[in-house]
Scaffold this motif. Structure first.
Motif, PDB file in Angstrom:
ATOM      1  N   MET A   1       6.566  12.600  -6.540  1.00 45.42           N
ATOM      2  CA  MET A   1       7.977  12.991  -6.558  1.00 45.42           C
ATOM      3  C   MET A   1       8.749  12.131  -7.559  1.00 45.42           C
ATOM      4  SD  MET A   1       9.713  15.348  -5.026  1.00 45.42           S
ATOM      5  CE  MET A   1       9.419  15.760  -3.317  1.00 45.42           C
ATOM      6  N   THR A   2       8.440  10.830  -7.598  1.00 44.68           N
ATOM      7  CA  THR A   2       9.139   9.929  -8.515  1.00 44.68           C
ATOM      8  C   THR A   2       8.879  10.333  -9.972  1.00 44.68           C
ATOM      9  OG1 THR A   2       8.772   8.170  -6.909  1.00 44.68           O
ATOM     10  CG2 THR A   2       9.498   7.508  -9.093  1.00 44.68           C
TER      11      THR A   2
ATOM     12  N   ILE B   1      15.376  10.692  -4.374  1.00 46.22           N
ATOM     13  CA  ILE B   1      14.538  11.097  -5.514  1.00 46.22           C
ATOM     14  C   ILE B   1      14.226  12.589  -5.428  1.00 46.22           C
ATOM     15  CG2 ILE B   1      12.214  10.880  -6.495  1.00 46.22           C
ATOM     16  CD1 ILE B   1      12.383   7.877  -5.954  1.00 46.22           C
TER      17      ILE B   1
ATOM     18  N   TYR C   1      13.335   7.882  -1.192  1.00 44.72           N
ATOM     19  CA  TYR C   1      12.561   9.045  -1.631  1.00 44.72           C
ATOM     20  C   TYR C   1      13.272  10.359  -1.318  1.00 44.72           C
ATOM     21  CZ  TYR C   1       8.975   6.005  -3.235  1.00 44.72           C
ATOM     22  OH  TYR C   1       8.311   5.042  -3.957  1.00 44.72           O
TER      23      TYR C   1
ATOM     24  N   ILE D   1      17.476  18.861 -10.865  1.00 44.26           N
ATOM     25  CA  ILE D   1      16.976  19.225 -12.197  1.00 44.26           C
ATOM     26  C   ILE D   1      16.469  20.669 -12.189  1.00 44.26           C
ATOM     27  CG2 ILE D   1      15.207  18.750 -13.943  1.00 44.26           C
ATOM     28  CD1 ILE D   1      15.299  15.816 -13.045  1.00 44.26           C
TER      29      ILE D   1
ATOM     30  N   THR E   1      -5.298  13.126  -0.198  1.00 47.15           N
ATOM     31  CA  THR E   1      -5.529  12.307  -1.386  1.00 47.15           C
ATOM     32  C   THR E   1      -4.338  12.358  -2.341  1.00 47.15           C
ATOM     33  OG1 THR E   1      -6.669  14.201  -2.352  1.00 47.15           O
ATOM     34  CG2 THR E   1      -8.041  12.498  -1.370  1.00 47.15           C
ATOM     35  N   THR E   2      -3.257  13.035  -1.942  1.00 52.12           N
ATOM     36  CA  THR E   2      -2.093  13.158  -2.822  1.00 52.12           C
ATOM     37  C   THR E   2      -1.054  12.110  -2.445  1.00 52.12           C
ATOM     38  OG1 THR E   2      -2.489  15.532  -2.822  1.00 52.12           O
ATOM     39  CG2 THR E   2      -0.397  14.783  -3.719  1.00 52.12           C
ATOM     40  N   ASP E   3      -0.538  11.378  -3.445  1.00 48.41           N
ATOM     41  CA  ASP E   3       0.538  10.417  -3.201  1.00 48.41           C
ATOM     42  C   ASP E   3       1.859  11.133  -3.469  1.00 48.41           C
ATOM     43  OD1 ASP E   3       2.365   8.346  -3.131  1.00 48.41           O
ATOM     44  OD2 ASP E   3       0.948   6.902  -3.962  1.00 48.41           O
ATOM     45  N   ILE E   4       2.449  11.688  -2.389  1.00 56.17           N
ATOM     46  CA  ILE E   4       3.652  12.506  -2.559  1.00 56.17           C
ATOM     47  C   ILE E   4       4.810  11.679  -3.117  1.00 56.17           C
ATOM     48  CG2 ILE E   4       5.358  13.934  -1.367  1.00 56.17           C
ATOM     49  CD1 ILE E   4       3.236  14.906   0.484  1.00 56.17           C
ATOM     50  N   ARG E   5       4.929  10.425  -2.674  1.00 56.26           N
ATOM     51  CA  ARG E   5       6.040   9.586  -3.153  1.00 56.26           C
ATOM     52  C   ARG E   5       5.924   9.316  -4.651  1.00 56.26           C
ATOM     53  NH1 ARG E   5       5.750   8.192   2.124  1.00 56.26           N
ATOM     54  NH2 ARG E   5       7.739   7.752   3.160  1.00 56.26           N
TER      55      ARG E   5
ATOM     56  N   VAL F   1      -6.840   9.868  -6.442  1.00 58.86           N
ATOM     57  CA  VAL F   1      -5.422  10.046  -6.114  1.00 58.86           C
ATOM     58  C   VAL F   1      -4.653  10.487  -7.362  1.00 58.86           C
ATOM     59  CG1 VAL F   1      -3.348   8.909  -5.242  1.00 58.86           C
ATOM     60  CG2 VAL F   1      -5.579   8.326  -4.288  1.00 58.86           C
TER      61      VAL F   1
ATOM     62  N   ARG G   1       9.165  23.594  -2.050  1.00 62.25           N
ATOM     63  CA  ARG G   1       8.324  22.435  -1.749  1.00 62.25           C
ATOM     64  C   ARG G   1       9.122  21.135  -1.891  1.00 62.25           C
ATOM     65  NH1 ARG G   1       6.704  18.138  -5.044  1.00 62.25           N
ATOM     66  NH2 ARG G   1       5.277  19.148  -6.492  1.00 62.25           N
TER      67      ARG G   1
ATOM     68  N   VAL H   1      15.132  15.596  -8.114  1.00 61.70           N
ATOM     69  CA  VAL H   1      14.221  16.581  -8.708  1.00 61.70           C
ATOM     70  C   VAL H   1      14.751  17.996  -8.467  1.00 61.70           C
ATOM     71  CG1 VAL H   1      11.883  17.537  -8.638  1.00 61.70           C
ATOM     72  CG2 VAL H   1      12.206  15.067  -8.465  1.00 61.70           C
TER      73      VAL H   1
ATOM     74  N   GLU I   1       7.962  13.171 -10.998  1.00 59.12           N
ATOM     75  CA  GLU I   1       8.487  14.516 -11.254  1.00 59.12           C
ATOM     76  C   GLU I   1       9.908  14.476 -11.808  1.00 59.12           C
ATOM     77  OE1 GLU I   1       8.076  16.652  -7.621  1.00 59.12           O
ATOM     78  OE2 GLU I   1       5.944  17.006  -7.936  1.00 59.12           O
ATOM     79  N   LEU I   2      10.656  13.407 -11.462  1.00 58.64           N
ATOM     80  CA  LEU I   2      11.993  13.268 -12.066  1.00 58.64           C
ATOM     81  C   LEU I   2      11.861  13.366 -13.579  1.00 58.64           C
ATOM     82  CD1 LEU I   2      13.653  10.320 -10.103  1.00 58.64           C
ATOM     83  CD2 LEU I   2      14.507  12.668 -10.232  1.00 58.64           C
TER      84      LEU I   2
ATOM     85  N   GLU J   1      -1.190  -0.276  -4.906  1.00 59.75           N
ATOM     86  CA  GLU J   1       0.261  -0.237  -5.085  1.00 59.75           C
ATOM     87  C   GLU J   1       0.510   0.213  -6.512  1.00 59.75           C
ATOM     88  OE1 GLU J   1       3.799  -0.067  -3.957  1.00 59.75           O
ATOM     89  OE2 GLU J   1       2.566  -1.205  -2.527  1.00 59.75           O
ATOM     90  N   PRO J   2       1.160   1.386  -6.706  1.00 57.84           N
ATOM     91  CA  PRO J   2       1.404   1.816  -8.092  1.00 57.84           C
ATOM     92  C   PRO J   2       2.221   0.776  -8.854  1.00 57.84           C
ATOM     93  CG  PRO J   2       1.923   3.566  -6.533  1.00 57.84           C
ATOM     94  CD  PRO J   2       1.672   2.328  -5.730  1.00 57.84           C
TER      95      PRO J   2
ATOM     96  N   PHE K   1      -0.547  18.041  -8.144  1.00 58.45           N
ATOM     97  CA  PHE K   1       0.596  18.286  -7.270  1.00 58.45           C
ATOM     98  C   PHE K   1       1.880  18.411  -8.086  1.00 58.45           C
ATOM     99  CE2 PHE K   1       3.964  16.240  -4.617  1.00 58.45           C
ATOM    100  CZ  PHE K   1       3.995  17.146  -3.577  1.00 58.45           C
ATOM    101  N   MET K   2       2.026  17.534  -9.095  1.00 57.70           N
ATOM    102  CA  MET K   2       3.258  17.509  -9.896  1.00 57.70           C
ATOM    103  C   MET K   2       3.386  18.719 -10.816  1.00 57.70           C
ATOM    104  SD  MET K   2       2.867  13.547 -10.934  1.00 57.70           S
ATOM    105  CE  MET K   2       3.957  13.659 -12.355  1.00 57.70           C
TER     106      MET K   2
ATOM    107  N   MET L   1       0.849  -1.197   0.000  1.00 55.07           N
ATOM    108  CA  MET L   1       0.000   0.000   0.000  1.00 55.07           C
ATOM    109  C   MET L   1       0.875   1.234   0.000  1.00 55.07           C
ATOM    110  SD  MET L   1      -2.912   1.665   1.638  1.00 55.07           S
ATOM    111  CE  MET L   1      -2.833   3.421   1.677  1.00 55.07           C
ATOM    112  N   SER L   2       0.525   2.122  -0.826  1.00 58.75           N
ATOM    113  CA  SER L   2       1.290   3.358  -0.869  1.00 58.75           C
ATOM    114  C   SER L   2       0.944   4.190   0.359  1.00 58.75           C
ATOM    115  CB  SER L   2       0.915   4.109  -2.137  1.00 58.75           C
ATOM    116  OG  SER L   2       1.836   5.127  -2.369  1.00 58.75           O
ATOM    117  N   GLN L   3       1.948   4.843   0.907  1.00 62.79           N
ATOM    118  CA  GLN L   3       1.691   5.558   2.162  1.00 62.79           C
ATOM    119  C   GLN L   3       1.081   6.921   1.908  1.00 62.79           C
ATOM    120  OE1 GLN L   3       5.378   4.763   2.189  1.00 62.79           O
ATOM    121  NE2 GLN L   3       5.479   3.094   3.639  1.00 62.79           N
ATOM    122  N   LEU L   4      -0.233   6.956   1.947  1.00 60.39           N
ATOM    123  CA  LEU L   4      -0.916   8.231   1.772  1.00 60.39           C
ATOM    124  C   LEU L   4      -1.151   8.906   3.109  1.00 60.39           C
ATOM    125  CD1 LEU L   4      -3.635   7.528  -0.906  1.00 60.39           C
ATOM    126  CD2 LEU L   4      -1.779   9.154  -1.028  1.00 60.39           C
TER     127      LEU L   4
ATOM    128  N   PHE M   1      11.721  13.500   4.099  1.00 62.81           N
ATOM    129  CA  PHE M   1      12.009  12.089   3.788  1.00 62.81           C
ATOM    130  C   PHE M   1      13.283  11.647   4.489  1.00 62.81           C
ATOM    131  CE2 PHE M   1       9.433  12.464  -0.293  1.00 62.81           C
ATOM    132  CZ  PHE M   1       8.452  11.590   0.144  1.00 62.81           C
TER     133      PHE M   1
END
Lengths: 99, 266
Positions: free
Chosen positions: B74-75, A80, A77, A87, B67-71, B184, A61, A84, B77-78, B141-142, B191-192, A1-4, A69
């Protein structure tokens, strides 16, 4: 599960965005209002400051999220985020087109 | 008065963008170019500032709803930031007609994807709400990161080239291929956009392609419009708003194509 579900993390990042957006709004508004009465370079310079604040907000941000992180020892992360950031900084430094 | 008109334009674009979840930025560069007589490159650079403003204002709201998946954001966004920075740098080598053609094509593409979904841009069912009044997101899981990164590179590239957010590319890819819930995907795409647009906007700024006196009233309007839209969105039937947005996008695409055919400067 993604950590929201990380309320504190979300709140810190939201705060950066809100400060940037509100700050930009008030600076731009000030520039417009001053422009109604003053006809020299000052309103333009105020508005320029607003534009620069808006451009800087996403950079801050990314920096804040990256530091958060790392503090959580989430190295992947963190790395990562700083990728960013790299860049963004490169585009700021090398963005000197042919104008 | 020009500034008042630009505030109105920004307000309208921000409101439509926040109500529909499709960034209003897509309207700004073509309208600036077609109706305000601003050269296409300056129109794109100036629109990018407003795009960052919408993203910051609306994603601060999404973040509070968690509701935003920051991880994930961010990935990806690279890739979006890299794509945006590179095309912003290269845009000087693009002919004005190519830019207008691409912009018209992207407007058409976005209209078609929205119409194919029957105007639906939000989850069909109301998101479940728990006892604390927080939205509940089903676990996920993305998946297929390489595909997601590839699509993000393209979305970022188009963003740097056209002054848009690129949501119509990222949202479907996250939702359909990466197994991310629509709510999401929308919040994360939003967000991106700030970082993506900033990567290219800095290049435009250094080149002098951001018209500060246009960007200021636009940003003021966009800020007010997106805040109002984000507040109204949960309470409004957005279907007709979406069709209004599609109608405007089709009009702008047609106008751009017409300009290309008749060879007049936009």
């Amino acid at each position: 599960m993604s950590q929201l579900r990380e309320p504190a993390f979300d709140r810190a990042v939201a705060l950066v965005l809100r400060v940037g957006a509100f700050g930009c709004f008030f600076i731009m508004l000030a520039g417009l209002l001053v422009g109604l009465f003053v006809h020299n370079r000052i309103p333009g310079e105020i508005e320029r400051a607003g534009v620069l604040l808006m451009l800087a907000t996403p950079v801050v941000r990314v920096l804040v999220a990256g530091v958060l992180f790392l503090r959580e020892k989430d190295w992947k992360y963190g790395a990562i985020s700083f990728g960013v950031l790299a860049i963004l900084l490169l585009s700021a430094v090398f963005g000197i087109g042919e104008h | 008065m020009l500034s008042a008109l630009l505030v109105l334009l920004g307000f309208f674009a921000g409101l439509l963008g926040a109500l529909t979840g499709i960034g209003g930025g897509i309207l700004l560069s073509p309208i600036l170019a077609l109706h305000f007589g601003i050269p296409i490159r300056e129109a794109i650079g100036t629109s990018l500032v407003a795009v960052i403003t919408t993203s910051a204002a609306s994603s601060s709201v999404h973040l509070q709803r968690h509701t935003t998946d920051i991880r994930l954001g961010m990935t990806l966004e690279l890739a979006t930031a890299l794509g945006a920075a590179v095309t912003a740098y290269l845009v000087g080598y693009f002919n004005r007609n190519v830019l207008e053609g691409l912009l018209a094509g992207f407007l058409l593409y976005s209209s078609v994807t929205i119409l194919l979904r029957g105007g639906k841009v939000k989850d069909a069912e109301e998101p479940a709400v728990n006892g604390d009044g927080e939205t509940v997101i089903p676990p996920y899981e993305p998946q297929r990161y390489p595909l997601g990164l590839g699509a993000s590179l393209i979305a970022g590239g188009l963003s740097g080239l056209l002054g848009i957010g690129g949501g119509p590319i990222k949202v479907p890819v996250m939702y359909i291929f990466m197994n991310v819930p629509l709510m999401v995907a929308t919040a994360t795409s939003n967000f991106m956009i700030g970082v993506t647009a900033a990567a290219s906007a800095m290049v435009y700024y250094r080149r002098g392609d951001i018209l500060v006196e246009i960007a200021a009233p636009l940003a003021v309007g966009v800020f007010l419009g997106s805040l109002l839209g984000a507040r109204l969105a949960p309470r409004i039937r957005t279907k007709y708003v979406v069709y209004l947005l599609v109608a405007i996008m089709l009009y702008l695409a047609g106008h751009l194509f017409l300009h290309l055919l008749t060879g007049r400067a936009a």
